[in-house]
Design a protein around this motif. Sequence first.
Motif, PDB file in Angstrom:
ATOM      1  N   ASP A  12       7.263   4.953   2.829  1.00 24.18           N
ATOM      2  CA  ASP A  12       6.836   3.609   3.223  1.00 24.18           C
ATOM      3  C   ASP A  12       7.249   2.613   2.153  1.00 24.18           C
ATOM      4  O   ASP A  12       6.960   2.795   0.968  1.00 24.18           O
ATOM      5  CB  ASP A  12       5.311   3.571   3.403  1.00 24.18           C
ATOM      6  N   LYS A  13       7.922   1.549   2.590  1.00 25.89           N
ATOM      7  CA  LYS A  13       8.420   0.574   1.634  1.00 25.89           C
ATOM      8  C   LYS A  13       7.398  -0.554   1.484  1.00 25.89           C
ATOM      9  O   LYS A  13       6.755  -0.960   2.460  1.00 25.89           O
ATOM     10  CB  LYS A  13       9.763   0.007   2.110  1.00 25.89           C
ATOM     11  N   PRO A  14       7.250  -1.085   0.278  1.00 23.56           N
ATOM     12  CA  PRO A  14       6.314  -2.212   0.093  1.00 23.56           C
ATOM     13  C   PRO A  14       6.836  -3.467   0.775  1.00 23.56           C
ATOM     14  O   PRO A  14       8.001  -3.800   0.677  1.00 23.56           O
ATOM     15  CB  PRO A  14       6.267  -2.380  -1.424  1.00 23.56           C
ATOM     16  N   THR A  15       5.966  -4.147   1.463  1.00 17.40           N
ATOM     17  CA  THR A  15       6.307  -5.420   2.110  1.00 17.40           C
ATOM     18  C   THR A  15       5.191  -6.417   1.802  1.00 17.40           C
ATOM     19  O   THR A  15       4.153  -6.055   1.238  1.00 17.40           O
ATOM     20  CB  THR A  15       6.432  -5.254   3.633  1.00 17.40           C
ATOM     21  N   LYS A  16       5.439  -7.666   2.178  1.00 15.83           N
ATOM     22  CA  LYS A  16       4.444  -8.712   1.904  1.00 15.83           C
ATOM     23  C   LYS A  16       3.124  -8.386   2.595  1.00 15.83           C
ATOM     24  O   LYS A  16       3.088  -8.153   3.790  1.00 15.83           O
ATOM     25  CB  LYS A  16       4.959 -10.060   2.398  1.00 15.83           C
ATOM     26  N   GLY A  17       2.046  -8.365   1.818  1.00 19.25           N
ATOM     27  CA  GLY A  17       0.722  -8.147   2.385  1.00 19.25           C
ATOM     28  C   GLY A  17       0.453  -6.726   2.800  1.00 19.25           C
ATOM     29  O   GLY A  17      -0.560  -6.448   3.424  1.00 19.25           O
ATOM     30  N   ASN A  18       1.332  -5.806   2.464  1.00 20.21           N
ATOM     31  CA  ASN A  18       1.122  -4.405   2.878  1.00 20.21           C
ATOM     32  C   ASN A  18       1.618  -3.502   1.762  1.00 20.21           C
ATOM     33  O   ASN A  18       2.785  -3.156   1.711  1.00 20.21           O
ATOM     34  CB  ASN A  18       1.868  -4.125   4.188  1.00 20.21           C
ATOM     35  N   GLN A  19       0.728  -3.154   0.871  1.00 22.93           N
ATOM     36  CA  GLN A  19       1.116  -2.291  -0.243  1.00 22.93           C
ATOM     37  C   GLN A  19       1.089  -0.843   0.209  1.00 22.93           C
ATOM     38  O   GLN A  19       0.245  -0.432   1.006  1.00 22.93           O
ATOM     39  CB  GLN A  19       0.148  -2.478  -1.411  1.00 22.93           C
ATOM     40  N   PRO A  20       2.002  -0.045  -0.289  1.00 23.64           N
ATOM     41  CA  PRO A  20       2.039   1.364   0.118  1.00 23.64           C
ATOM     42  C   PRO A  20       0.919   2.160  -0.530  1.00 23.64           C
ATOM     43  O   PRO A  20       0.139   1.645  -1.324  1.00 23.64           O
ATOM     44  CB  PRO A  20       3.411   1.815  -0.392  1.00 23.64           C
ATOM     45  N   ALA A  21       0.879   3.442  -0.156  1.00 23.26           N
ATOM     46  CA  ALA A  21      -0.135   4.333  -0.723  1.00 23.26           C
ATOM     47  C   ALA A  21       0.023   4.402  -2.234  1.00 23.26           C
ATOM     48  O   ALA A  21       1.093   4.145  -2.781  1.00 23.26           O
ATOM     49  CB  ALA A  21      -0.017   5.714  -0.099  1.00 23.26           C
ATOM     50  N   VAL A  22      -1.071   4.802  -2.919  1.00 19.78           N
ATOM     51  CA  VAL A  22      -1.083   4.804  -4.390  1.00 19.78           C
ATOM     52  C   VAL A  22       0.014   5.702  -4.948  1.00 19.78           C
ATOM     53  O   VAL A  22       0.772   5.315  -5.839  1.00 19.78           O
ATOM     54  CB  VAL A  22      -2.466   5.261  -4.906  1.00 19.78           C
ATOM     55  N   GLU A  23       0.104   6.936  -4.374  1.00 19.85           N
ATOM     56  CA  GLU A  23       1.110   7.849  -4.914  1.00 19.85           C
ATOM     57  C   GLU A  23       2.520   7.320  -4.698  1.00 19.85           C
ATOM     58  O   GLU A  23       3.406   7.489  -5.535  1.00 19.85           O
ATOM     59  CB  GLU A  23       0.956   9.250  -4.297  1.00 19.85           C
ATOM     60  N   CYS A  24       2.723   6.637  -3.562  1.00 22.53           N
ATOM     61  CA  CYS A  24       4.049   6.055  -3.317  1.00 22.53           C
ATOM     62  C   CYS A  24       4.299   4.898  -4.275  1.00 22.53           C
ATOM     63  O   CYS A  24       5.430   4.687  -4.729  1.00 22.53           O
ATOM     64  CB  CYS A  24       4.149   5.569  -1.880  1.00 22.53           C
ATOM     65  N   LEU A  25       3.204   4.115  -4.580  1.00 22.67           N
ATOM     66  CA  LEU A  25       3.366   3.001  -5.498  1.00 22.67           C
ATOM     67  C   LEU A  25       3.830   3.482  -6.855  1.00 22.67           C
ATOM     68  O   LEU A  25       4.719   2.914  -7.484  1.00 22.67           O
ATOM     69  CB  LEU A  25       2.038   2.246  -5.607  1.00 22.67           C
ATOM     70  N   GLY A  26       3.253   4.584  -7.316  1.00 25.63           N
ATOM     71  CA  GLY A  26       3.693   5.154  -8.588  1.00 25.63           C
ATOM     72  C   GLY A  26       5.128   5.613  -8.538  1.00 25.63           C
ATOM     73  O   GLY A  26       5.873   5.490  -9.517  1.00 25.63           O
ATOM     74  N   PHE A  27       5.520   6.121  -7.396  1.00 26.93           N
ATOM     75  CA  PHE A  27       6.907   6.575  -7.250  1.00 26.93           C
ATOM     76  C   PHE A  27       7.875   5.405  -7.383  1.00 26.93           C
ATOM     77  O   PHE A  27       8.894   5.482  -8.069  1.00 26.93           O
ATOM     78  CB  PHE A  27       7.065   7.259  -5.887  1.00 26.93           C
ATOM     79  N   TRP A  28       7.553   4.277  -6.720  1.00 28.32           N
ATOM     80  CA  TRP A  28       8.433   3.112  -6.804  1.00 28.32           C
ATOM     81  C   TRP A  28       8.515   2.589  -8.228  1.00 28.32           C
ATOM     82  O   TRP A  28       9.571   2.142  -8.691  1.00 28.32           O
ATOM     83  CB  TRP A  28       7.961   2.012  -5.856  1.00 28.32           C
ATOM     84  N   GLU A  29       7.411   2.642  -8.950  1.00 30.18           N
ATOM     85  CA  GLU A  29       7.440   2.203 -10.347  1.00 30.18           C
ATOM     86  C   GLU A  29       8.343   3.100 -11.183  1.00 30.18           C
ATOM     87  O   GLU A  29       9.081   2.623 -12.056  1.00 30.18           O
ATOM     88  CB  GLU A  29       6.014   2.203 -10.906  1.00 30.18           C
ATOM     89  N   ASP A  30       8.294   4.410 -10.891  1.00 32.43           N
ATOM     90  CA  ASP A  30       9.165   5.330 -11.621  1.00 32.43           C
ATOM     91  C   ASP A  30      10.629   5.042 -11.341  1.00 32.43           C
ATOM     92  O   ASP A  30      11.479   5.102 -12.240  1.00 32.43           O
ATOM     93  CB  ASP A  30       8.842   6.770 -11.235  1.00 32.43           C
ATOM     94  N   VAL A  31      10.934   4.758 -10.100  1.00 34.07           N
ATOM     95  CA  VAL A  31      12.316   4.455  -9.739  1.00 34.07           C
ATOM     96  C   VAL A  31      12.803   3.226 -10.487  1.00 34.07           C
ATOM     97  O   VAL A  31      13.920   3.201 -11.039  1.00 34.07           O
ATOM     98  CB  VAL A  31      12.440   4.261  -8.208  1.00 34.07           C
ATOM     99  N   ARG A  32      11.963   2.183 -10.533  1.00 28.47           N
ATOM    100  CA  ARG A  32      12.365   0.967 -11.251  1.00 28.47           C
ATOM    101  C   ARG A  32      12.537   1.241 -12.740  1.00 28.47           C
ATOM    102  O   ARG A  32      13.438   0.692 -13.391  1.00 28.47           O
ATOM    103  CB  ARG A  32      11.315  -0.119 -11.030  1.00 28.47           C
ATOM    104  N   ARG A  33      11.677   2.079 -13.289  1.00 26.90           N
ATOM    105  CA  ARG A  33      11.783   2.413 -14.708  1.00 26.90           C
ATOM    106  C   ARG A  33      13.086   3.138 -14.999  1.00 26.90           C
ATOM    107  O   ARG A  33      13.743   2.898 -16.022  1.00 26.90           O
ATOM    108  CB  ARG A  33      10.585   3.274 -15.118  1.00 26.90           C
TER     109      ARG A  33
END
Length: 1989
Positions: A1509-1530
């Motif tokens: 699930d991709k983050p979009t305006k007003g709809n944040q993804p699940a917590v574990e997915c959010l951490g994954f996206w942060e890792d990718v950006r890092r």
Amino acid sequence: MGVKKKKEMQVTALTICHQDLETLRFLADVEGKNLASLLLYCVQLTDGVSQIHYVKQIVPLLEKADKNGACDPIIRSCLDILAGIYLSLSVKNPLKKVLASSLNGLPEFFLTEAIQSFTSRLQEELNTTDLYSYRKVIDNISSCMENFDLGRAGVNNLLKNVLHFLQKSLIEISEENRKFAGNRIVQTQLMNDLLVGTRVSVMLVQKIQDIQRIHLKTSSSPTWQSMCGLLSIFTKFLSDDDLLQTIQSTSGLAVILFIKAMFHPPEKIPDLISSLLLRSVDCTSIPDWFLNCCRSLCCTDVSQSTLLFLCQGTLTMLDWQNGSMDLSGEALLLNIVHILFTLSSQIKESTLELFLSRILASWTNSAIHVLKSSSPSLKNSLNGKSSVVGRLLEYVYTHWEHPLDALRHQTKIIFRNILQMHQLTKEKSNSEVSGLAADHFICDLTEGLLRLEWHVKGKYTCLGCLVDYIGIGHILALAKTIPSQILEVMGDQSLVPYASDLLETMFRSHKNHLKSQALDSTWIDEWHETWVSPLLFILCEGNLDQKSYVIDYYLPKLLNCSPESLSYMVKILQTSADAKTGSYNSRGALGALMACLRTARAHGHLQSATDTWRNLVSSARIKQGLIHQHCQVRIDTLGLLCESNRSTEIVSTEEMQWIQFFITYNLNSQSPGVRQQICSLLKKLFCRIQESSQVLYKQEQSRSKHEPENELTKQHPSVSLQQYKNFMSSICSHLFEALFPGSSYPTRFSALTILGSIAEVFPVTEGQVQAVYQLSHDIDVGRFQTLMECFTSTFEEVKILAFDLLMKLPKTVVQFQDSEKLQGLFQAALELSSSTKPYDCVTASYLLNFLIWQDVLPSSLFDSLKTQQTACEDGDKSAIVVERNTLMVIKCLLENLEEEVSQAENSLLQAAASFPLYGRVHCVTGALQRLSLNNLQLVSEWRPVIEKLLLMSYRLSAVVSPVIQSSSPEGLIPMDTDSESASRLQTILNEIQPRDTNDYFTQAKILKEHDSFDLEDLNVSVQNIGASAEVKGKERKTCDVTAQMVLVCCWRSMKEVALLLGTLCQLLPMQSVPESSNGLLTEEQVKEIGDYFKQHLLQSRHRGAFELAYTGFVKLTEILNRCPNVSLQKLPEQWLWNVLEEIKCSDPSSKLCATRRSAGIPFYIQICLFWTFHINGIIMCGLHVWFLLLSMFQNPSMLLHSFLLPQALLASEPKKGKMDLLKITMKELISLAGPTDDSQSTVPQVHALNILRALFRDTRLGENIIPYVADGAKAAILGFTSPVWAVRNSSTLLFSTLITRIFGVKRGKDELSKKNRMTGSEFFSRFPELYPFLLQQLEAVANTVDSDTGELNRHPSMFLLLLVLGRLYPSPMDGTYSALSMAPFIPFIMRCGRSPDYRSREMAARALVPFVMVDEIPTTIRTLLAKLPNCTDQRFRQNHIHGTLLQVFHLLQAFTDSKYRLNTYFQQELADVAVCTRAKLWLAERQNPCLVTRAVYIDILFLLTRCLDKPTKGNQPAVECLGFWEDVRRIISGSELITGFTYTFTVPGLPQYLQSLTKLAITTAAVAAQAGEQAGNIPISFSQLLESSFPEVRLLTLEALLERFSTAALGLGEKGLPPLQRNMGETFLMLAVKENHPECFCKILKILHCMDPSEWLSHMQRCIHLTPKEFLIWTMDIASNERSEVQSVALRLASRVIAHHLQMCEETRDSVAPTLKQWVQLVVSSCGEHLPTESRLAAAEALTSTTPFLLTSPHPVLGLQDTLALWRCVLTLLQSEEQAVRDAATGTVVTAMSQENTCRSTEFAFCQVDASIALTLALAVLCDLLQQWDQLALGLPVLLGWLLGEDDDFVVHLENTHQVEDYLFEKAEINFWAETLIFVKYLHEHLLRLLSTSSRRPLSPESLRHLRRTASEQGHLLSQLFRELPPAAEFLKTVEFTRLRIQEERTLACLQLLAFLEGKEREDTPVLRASDSPAEANQFTLAKTETAH
């Protein structure tokens, strides 16, 4: 439909012996009213059909007699004679059945006498001792038993005699069959007799009731003894594998039937048969008679086939219905199915597999009967969850993809019966209360089938059975979109029949369901939404194949089910037809509409043509459809006009006008399929005209008798008939005009094919038949010459069509009068037959055949044979004249050939350069092929000619064979450019052991030009060798001799000799004995031909030579196969053994070719094997038909009678001669192909591998080769481990062939597409021997891939093993009943991923995917990730990491692509994988030093980013997915994309790492942009990526951006471009100026082209400091100088910019005006035919984009010359040979027609038209514009120049023609589309119309005089050039002649227009008439004034 002529019945008349005839004469009364008189008159007739009438009068005559007549000796004698007549008739004679039917009605008081007569006569028959008369007696016994009461009574009376006779006959026939082993013709008849005898024995026991009481009689009775004897015979037959399997099968029925009849008590029969089948017979408890008769079945091991046929007999002959079976019967039923399951895993022979499937289906039928009244225990054993049903389902799943259709059909029956069995085993109370929801078996079955991929054919049939069982409601509830899903797969031809049948089952079930529940008619709306709406979507938007198959298969079934839906479809399509007009690759709504109407009319849903046009579609729509740009729309519209369900429907006037309109523009179609459809549809139309004309003639006759008017037509029949005549005459005129000089191949093919159809449909009538039209009436001299000139075409199809058409014309049409011209034509044919151009000899062959069959050979040819000629005149003139002519021509050709062969024996170079020998032989073969050689009358004259022909063939072959048999035939030429090459050539010359008399082969030489050809002068030293050799022939013509010419001369000569010898074998009758007067080929000659083929097949190296020798050899073996001479029959078998022995011996002196894939040896083996299999295809076909028919029969007696069908098919060839030969050969070859330690056996091994490859590729062997596939695969895999390269190479080729044979021909671009894959259970069930072998080999490979020392250790077989395993996949339907599990392979495949070889690790990863079930993939991925090392580990291997990561990547890719992603748990499963991935994240960071493994890990992250699930305006993804996206950006922030690179390209894996990292960065940037994040939050932006120093990064970024901009430009995106990507115009402008990488630069230009110029042009001066004019010049400079792709993009961009400026304000328009001339020159230079397609497409697009501003503007921006130059570009592109270019140029014309000031120029404005009519429409628009612009005076000279061809520079072209070199394969100017005279015709028509409507004189007198002077000078030049041509120039100088004819037509057209302008138009000026002859010198037929009628 039309009335079909009833086939006349052929009945052989009955006859009687002399004694009976005298008896009838004695008994006949004078009045002729008694029975004897009737019979006497009947037997004296010679017509069998008339005799039937009198036979039917016998019983009515006897019924008039009283009861006392039974004692009348006359009647008694007549009844006796009738019995004799009945028994004398053959079984197939209809009189036999008529007589039996009549005698069945015999009065009761005559029955006793009649029975006695039949018994007496039958007894005489049974006493016969002639073995070859037994079959007639057996047939009579069979006939007596079939619906013939008297016969059955007679057989009953003689039962013991009949049984004794059957026993005796079967014994003697089987012994005779053994004696004649090897004589296939005799064995065929004997085995057929055995089959019929066995069948009759079974029928006898079934139908004679007394047999049931045999057990009450003593064992010493004759009847009992005969029964025991027959049982013993059948037991022996059952175990005899030398007999046909149908005999064994019937014997199995007989054994069980006899046991059933003889064994007592009956209730113990099931136990006895069970013990027999289970091999547990207690010999002490069974009767002695049974033990004596069936000892081989009781006490010894029986074969698989024996056991199989016993099961078949048990199921067929025991009574399983009506509850007659007790518990022992139920136990027998279960035992049988378990035995069948065991046999299923053992039997691999295709015919036995067919029997097994049929028997298993029969078992399910029997189980259904038993379950209706069975015990609870049996129901428990056969319910849905039982093991028996599970194994049955597994059998279905394993075999539903089997290559045999009949076997697949049986799986459908089995599956349907399983459902019925399950229904019978359910408890009624439960099933009634809970319904379908509680039936877990059905629910699981349905869901499992729906989960399967749609490429599985069995899915369709099983779903169809489920729909019949549970209805469609449950399935639609589970899969609402299933109609669309099925329609989607209908683009695959192999799936279309299955998909359409399933859809029909579904929509019929749905319709019935809705109608039964609905209260009103609203249900139809739901039905339309479900089934019609998806159809309409496919018809408008689907791909071409998909639409075609849906229209052909689905649409007719839908309309048949619901005809009222047609109006619904038409209404919707009419509404959208204007909006969706379609294009060259899309039909649009108009195409869908035409397809629906065509299908509806063809199937009778439109009652008449008038209703169709008036109510449903307008005339304008029809015309649009006929010239639509999409070819299928044109075909469907034509089909709508031509096809009708009534063949006598009158063709309306409007229809005829539309057909004429269609033919005008559609003959020149490049697609062969479209041409065939056009010709086929027009032939249907002509048949309608012919048949409806007969109806009209009858109406005309009826009206003459004042009968009422018929409703079929509203006008008088004579008017319609006259319209037909005018229409057909007009069509023929147009078709002949289409054969003009320079017409394209498609045009000629279409025209000649249609003319041939007309000649066929409207033949020359004889007698009272009235013909509405005859083609011969419209053939004049000019048209006849036009047909003759078609022989000069370089395409043989055109020659064939022209020749066939000429042959269909009556001879009165064609008359030759000028003997001089005739002699010239014959001499031209002879000259062409020795031409150096291969296609010339084909022309010569057709010319000679035409002269032969028209009897117009020159009289000088017959001077030496005047006596024979006069002697022939009184006989059958037509046949003998053709025979005489053929003989004379062949003699003439032979004389020339003999002289040329003698010269070739002295110098092959001279022959190759001046008179290649193959042309003469080709003409001889062509003459022989058209002659009926079986009915020759001049046999005595033919024999010496044939003998001389054979000798000449051998001489010719001996001359050329040294080249063909050399080790390098393609490069063999005794000349080269340097001494070193020439000296190497000497080695080749020595190797081939040349003829001593042929100087060509003694030393490397070059031939120089001399006045005379002197061999002594040719002995030049090697140092003086030049680049080519020149030879002067007999006519002192200098020719270059090249290697190609010598080789072509040799291999074509070998080809023609092979075809000639094959033709002689095929057509000539053989002499049965040496003194025979009717045969032409002797036995010795046949053997010599066989030896010739053998030698050249085994020794030739040139593929063309031995492939054609193969063709001739096949014809020879076909003759040997039919030859009654046993010694000749066995020749192929002897040849086979001889060559196998030669291969095995590995003699160094052997001449067998071990290179070139063994050259002709595999072909030779194929022929020797195939000669025994040519009937086997018929046998297998018969088996398939038989099994399909048997599936309809459940009654055992019907099953027995069905044996009548296959007995002729299956008894046509003895099994021993077929199968054993293949078995022995394959055994020998596989043993030779296996690995060996002996180095001497390498060559035999290579030969064996190559031969096996050829045999596995041979489709004629069919399923017979499948049992050897496993051994072949073993040999290929083991051969790959050989140290010898030749063995490995041949093993690889064999392996490739086996992959195709197992998995099918590749049917998609994806190498591992599931269309070419197989489930593991199916694969290992078909090839069980490969399971342990592959597992063992894979284990060995896995043990060697990972060495502790880290050494590179490659196992040779790894690649092949992984390739095979990668094509297997698990099926959701796989059960737990198979021992062949795929799980043991998984750990070994995983270990293969540790291989040090990169490619092997990739292969292991791909191979692992199919072995893991989709729902097990996440678990497997987590397990693999857990095996990866942590960052703290000290020791790890990157190879191991890489292999594991590749496996994770491919598993994850398969998981994300699967339908499982529709599951609600999909995101959770991926989130779990992401968590595991984060644990090993160090592998993607700098802590991991290996860029290769970092790249793969980043690819895994990229896959996850696509699916989570991709983050979009007003709809944040699940917590574990959010951490994954942060890792990718890092990871991206810390990567080298940000910090910079310290590597160079020498670092392994850097390009791969860059690409993977860039893809991840692009995804992250795109997601952030879509989410609306600020630029500061994005790790890296697109602009930063575009600034990278690495082109890989820039290229990937540009590709991603180009995709987004292209989507936005087409309006396909949902919300357009994100804000961060909208304002990048400045960036791209700066990049364009400084980019150096060509691909990146091309992508930048494409992006600028996609963007709106207004977005970036305004920033141009600020960013790159260029004005719009300077930027335009810069762009055009790029388009002028760069390579093709960049040039094309730059031209498009420049055109876009120009169009933008021209539509803006006048100021910007003026700024670019000075640059327009450069742009025009650029466009003109891009339109050349020699340029790449991309350049011309760019030019067409540039023209289209600027058309409103430059081409059609009311106020032209450009000067007239430049504007006309652009229009000339459009016309040039419309005549391009490339379809894509023509389609693009057609877009320009459509745009031009659709402007406000031009839309009234034509009637097709805003329509999508084809290029053929776009050409004339473009000229129409141009002429209209010239008037609008008032530029006619300036434009007309330019257009007249186009007409005259001034731009073609005709004079220079002619001069070049005379100087051109004579190349070997030069076919002159072959046009597949462009036709100069068509362009001239259209231009002439439009100019004439323009000048006619012009109110003032457009040209000044000076201009007119200049133009006329130019045209006149050209006309005089043409006249002079015509006079210089030789006689018959159209044949001898075709290219020059055609060019002159074309220019002549152009000149005449120009002169006519000029005359019109001067006011001096002459009506007789010949213009554009293909029928006109160009020059009097070329007329060789009647004078112009004469016309044939």
